[in-house]
Design a protein around this motif. Sequence first.
Motif: not given
Length: 312
Positions: A8-14, A23-25, A77-84, A167-175
């Motif tokens: 139902t959702e994915f998790i970004f590695w960022g 924080k710098v990014c 915007p999503k990437m910037i928010v996710d950085l913190l 059906c899993g896993p749900n982690e995406i190696d991206h931002y």
Amino acid sequence: MEKINNVTEFIFWGLSQSPEIEKVCFVVFSVFYIIILLGNLLIMLTVCLNNLFKSPMYFFLSFLSLVDICYSSVTAPKMIVDLLAKDKTISYVGCMLQLFGVHFFGCTEIFILTVMAYDRYVAICKPLHYTTIMDQERCNKMLLGTWVGGFLHSIIQVALVVQLPFCGPNEIDHYFCDVHPVLKLACTDTYIVGVVVTANSGTIALGSFVILLISYSIILVSLRKQSAEGRHKALSTCGSHIAVVIMFFGPCTFMYMRPDTTFSEDKMVAVFYTIITPMLNPLIYTLRNAEVKNAMKKLWGRNVFLEAKGKK
């Protein structure tokens, strides 16, 4: 086979796993995004208030700026928010919408750059017929074609992904959600889908790039017949177009004209064409184009005059 979808959702590695780097990014990319918004809005405002829409080059340039704002806004915007953020999650529907947006605006930008190259070709190689060939009606049809082409491309990409089971896993190696990283998470064989995705993106990227190369090659050859002043003006305009084309198509070629594989460098390459290029486009077009610079000077000069007059 019935589609099974437990995700139902994915998790970004960022971009990074280091809080200090994130924080710098956050600061750097926040500044970059503000520059994207202000720079591209300035070009749109300059074209609109100086009534440059009658010129096909500035007509397409203003819409290129609009697409750049939309394109970067799909991911930045999503990437910037996710950085913190501690949890970098996105819903399944949100992921599909983001995938659609990236390919819709990215493909539309490719087609607009191709149309702009054609406009320069007609202006330089067929100057006597320029106003007849590039009339307002034809420009409107060309612009509509770029949006329709972008829509068709992106809807195909999304249609290929949504029919896959997750059906899993749900982690995406991206931002952000892009086709290749998402395909890796599908719990089925995605070889055929991957081939179709690559063919879809590759045909558009390679076909447009070849058209651009041919157009600018013909333009550069034809410049030998022109006067020194005409040559300088044409090179100034075409130089900015060529720089933008190289910056945009280089990373896109690396990402989408290859088999369904992912590399560790993909995230940094994606940063280049989703954030860096939209940020640099206004600078390139204003610094290398005397007419845009003059229009901006007139715009700001008029605003300063009106402001001073209002204070009296």
